[in-house]
Design a protein around this motif. Structure first.
Motif, mmCIF file in Angstrom:
data_model
loop_
_atom_site.group_PDB
_atom_site.id
_atom_site.type_symbol
_atom_site.label_atom_id
_atom_site.label_comp_id
_atom_site.label_asym_id
_atom_site.label_seq_id
_atom_site.Cartn_x
_atom_site.Cartn_y
_atom_site.Cartn_z
ATOM 1 N N LEU A 189 25.502 53.234 26.651
ATOM 2 C CA LEU A 189 24.467 53.383 27.678
ATOM 3 C C LEU A 189 24.885 54.350 28.791
ATOM 4 N N GLY A 190 26.109 54.866 28.694
ATOM 5 C CA GLY A 190 26.589 55.800 29.733
ATOM 6 C C GLY A 190 26.864 55.103 31.054
ATOM 7 N N LEU A 191 27.357 53.871 30.974
ATOM 8 C CA LEU A 191 27.651 53.088 32.184
ATOM 9 C C LEU A 191 29.165 52.913 32.335
ATOM 10 N N ASP A 192 29.597 52.457 33.506
ATOM 11 C CA ASP A 192 31.011 52.137 33.696
ATOM 12 C C ASP A 192 31.268 50.703 33.240
ATOM 13 N N VAL B 42 36.560 38.508 43.916
ATOM 14 C CA VAL B 42 35.095 38.641 43.982
ATOM 15 C C VAL B 42 34.729 39.767 44.969
ATOM 16 N N ARG B 43 35.426 39.767 46.115
ATOM 17 C CA ARG B 43 35.175 40.837 47.106
ATOM 18 C C ARG B 43 35.435 42.198 46.485
ATOM 19 N N LYS B 44 36.571 42.328 45.800
ATOM 20 C CA LYS B 44 36.931 43.615 45.189
ATOM 21 C C LYS B 44 35.899 44.029 44.135
ATOM 22 N N GLN B 45 35.455 43.040 43.350
ATOM 23 C CA GLN B 45 34.503 43.359 42.267
ATOM 24 C C GLN B 45 33.171 43.838 42.848
ATOM 25 N N ARG B 46 32.775 43.258 43.969
ATOM 26 C CA ARG B 46 31.514 43.710 44.588
ATOM 27 C C ARG B 46 31.664 45.110 45.174
ATOM 28 N N ILE B 47 32.838 45.406 45.687
ATOM 29 C CA ILE B 47 33.082 46.765 46.205
ATOM 30 C C ILE B 47 33.025 47.762 45.044
ATOM 31 N N ILE B 48 33.652 47.380 43.924
ATOM 32 C CA ILE B 48 33.634 48.257 42.740
ATOM 33 C C ILE B 48 32.181 48.525 42.321
ATOM 34 N N ALA B 49 31.365 47.468 42.319
ATOM 35 C CA ALA B 49 29.957 47.642 41.901
ATOM 36 C C ALA B 49 29.203 48.535 42.880
ATOM 37 N N ALA B 50 29.566 48.465 44.160
ATOM 38 C CA ALA B 50 28.898 49.335 45.136
ATOM 39 C C ALA B 50 29.254 50.797 44.858
ATOM 40 N N GLN B 51 30.497 51.000 44.389
ATOM 41 C CA GLN B 51 30.945 52.369 44.101
ATOM 42 C C GLN B 51 30.525 52.828 42.698
ATOM 43 N N VAL C 132 28.741 47.695 33.528
ATOM 44 C CA VAL C 132 28.795 46.502 32.667
ATOM 45 C C VAL C 132 30.035 45.730 33.116
ATOM 46 N N ALA C 133 29.836 44.535 33.672
ATOM 47 C CA ALA C 133 30.952 43.740 34.206
ATOM 48 C C ALA C 133 31.147 42.513 33.329
ATOM 49 N N GLU C 134 32.383 42.342 32.841
ATOM 50 C CA GLU C 134 32.604 41.161 31.976
ATOM 51 C C GLU C 134 33.665 40.243 32.547
ATOM 52 N N GLY C 135 33.476 38.935 32.307
ATOM 53 C CA GLY C 135 34.430 37.953 32.812
ATOM 54 C C GLY C 135 33.950 36.544 32.544
ATOM 55 N N ARG C 136 34.086 35.680 33.570
ATOM 56 C CA ARG C 136 33.657 34.285 33.424
ATOM 57 C C ARG C 136 32.582 33.919 34.444
ATOM 58 N N ASP C 137 32.584 34.650 35.583
ATOM 59 C CA ASP C 137 31.724 34.291 36.715
ATOM 60 C C ASP C 137 30.858 35.461 37.159
ATOM 61 N N GLN C 138 30.718 36.464 36.306
ATOM 62 C CA GLN C 138 30.037 37.687 36.751
ATOM 63 C C GLN C 138 28.552 37.460 37.022
ATOM 64 N N GLY C 139 27.891 36.749 36.108
ATOM 65 C CA GLY C 139 26.457 36.488 36.308
ATOM 66 C C GLY C 139 26.196 35.316 37.238
ATOM 67 N N SER C 140 27.142 34.391 37.334
ATOM 68 C CA SER C 140 26.913 33.181 38.132
ATOM 69 C C SER C 140 27.268 33.373 39.603
ATOM 70 N N ILE C 141 28.410 34.007 39.885
ATOM 71 C CA ILE C 141 28.921 34.075 41.258
ATOM 72 C C ILE C 141 28.936 35.509 41.811
ATOM 73 N N VAL C 142 29.501 36.411 41.026
ATOM 74 C CA VAL C 142 29.775 37.745 41.591
ATOM 75 C C VAL C 142 28.491 38.568 41.723
ATOM 76 N N PHE C 143 27.684 38.568 40.653
ATOM 77 C CA PHE C 143 26.446 39.351 40.679
ATOM 78 C C PHE C 143 25.261 38.472 40.290
ATOM 79 N N PRO C 144 24.896 37.495 41.159
ATOM 80 C CA PRO C 144 23.797 36.593 40.792
ATOM 81 C C PRO C 144 22.468 37.335 40.606
ATOM 82 N N ASP C 145 22.346 38.551 41.195
ATOM 83 C CA ASP C 145 21.103 39.314 41.048
ATOM 84 C C ASP C 145 21.218 40.411 39.986
ATOM 85 N N ALA C 146 22.171 40.268 39.094
ATOM 86 C CA ALA C 146 22.361 41.288 38.042
ATOM 87 C C ALA C 146 21.042 41.518 37.290
ATOM 88 N N ASP C 147 20.864 42.750 36.800
ATOM 89 C CA ASP C 147 19.606 43.091 36.119
ATOM 90 C C ASP C 147 19.503 42.442 34.745
#
Ligand code: DC
Length: 232
Positions: free
Chosen positions: A30-33, A115-124, A129-144
């Motif tokens: 998809l040409g994403l990070d 979590v703070r670092k991961q949100r900064i990464i997403a802002a940049q 595509v973020a993978e882990g255990r809490d990405q959809g639940s905690i880190v990016f609850p508004d993920a597309d």
């Protein structure tokens, strides 16, 4: 994928479902990070061992991990995990790190830092595509788009054992299965950021699917979602 389209896709699930490989390949298509958040917890575990820090000494561990300034080198594929500006990818998959990492990942204060670092990464990197255990639940609850990737423990253990055997290790499926069940239990039962399936996640059971089939299924969902986003 339109270049101007910001999109956060999360992939959560237990160990051994092929999440990292799938997330990386989906990101490519998809040409994403691609963000491997497990690498960050593994880096913290490696630092804990290599700096002889008592895992119960949360303050000290968090202080040293913060000092390491964990971040990724986005020029490499997959992005290399850096601590004190040095790549540590070759260290973070070692057996001693794997054995300790669930305990380290259960430390609430350390999770807040990650979590703070991961949100900064997403802002940049707003196409991610973020993978882990809490990405959809905690880190990016508004993920597309949120995926939850699962497979039976026995199949996950077999896949992991095959992978380790291909790397030259002499391992038995049963021992790997025990370790997978132990890690699953710790990851799912911890207080902070436990592994859960978000209500709005699309569940894919990869037990009987090959990796290209999983990716094709995900790609279809994402493209439909992007079309919906663009139509407002
Ligand atoms: O996906 P992995 O095996 O590289 O993850 C390593 C460990 O880190 C695993 O015990 C789960 C934990 N982890 C976590 O707690 N939260 C994340 N977002 C990613 C990984």
């Amino acid at each position: 994928m339109p270049q101007d389209q910001s999109i956060i896709i999360t992939i959560d699930g237990p160990a051994g479902t092929g999440k990292s490989t799938i997330a990386r390949l989906l990101a490519h298509r998809l040409g994403l990070d691609f963000l491997d958040t497990g690498a960050m917890y593994r880096a913290a575990a490696a630092i804990c061992i290599d700096h002889q820090i008592d895992p119960d000494d949360v303050e000290k561990l968090c202080e040293v991990v913060a000092d390491a300034d964990l971040h990724f080198d986005w020029q490499t594929d997959p992005p290399a995990m850096l601590a004190w500006l040095k790549p540590i990818d070759s260290r973070i998959r070692d057996a001693d790190v794997t054995a300790l990492v669930s305990r380290i990942a259960a430390i609430g204060k350390l999770r807040e830092h990650m979590v703070r670092k991961q949100r900064i990464i997403a802002a940049q990197h707003p196409r991610l595509v973020a993978e882990g255990r809490d990405q959809g639940s905690i880190v990016f609850p508004d993920a597309d788009v949120k995926f939850y990737l699962d497979a039976s423990p026995r199949i996950r253990a077999h896949r992991r054992a095959e992978q380790l055997r291909a790397e030259g290790a002499a391992v038995e499926d049963e021992r790997i299965l025990e370790e997978i069940i132990r890690r699953d239990t710790m990851d799912a039962s911890r207080q902070d950021g436990p592994l859960i399936c978000p209500d709005d996640a699309i569940v894919i059971d990869s037990s009987n699917l090959e990796i290209p089939e999983v990716i094709a299924a995900m790609e279809t969902v994402v493209r439909e979602r992007v079309q919906a986003l663009r139509m407002g």
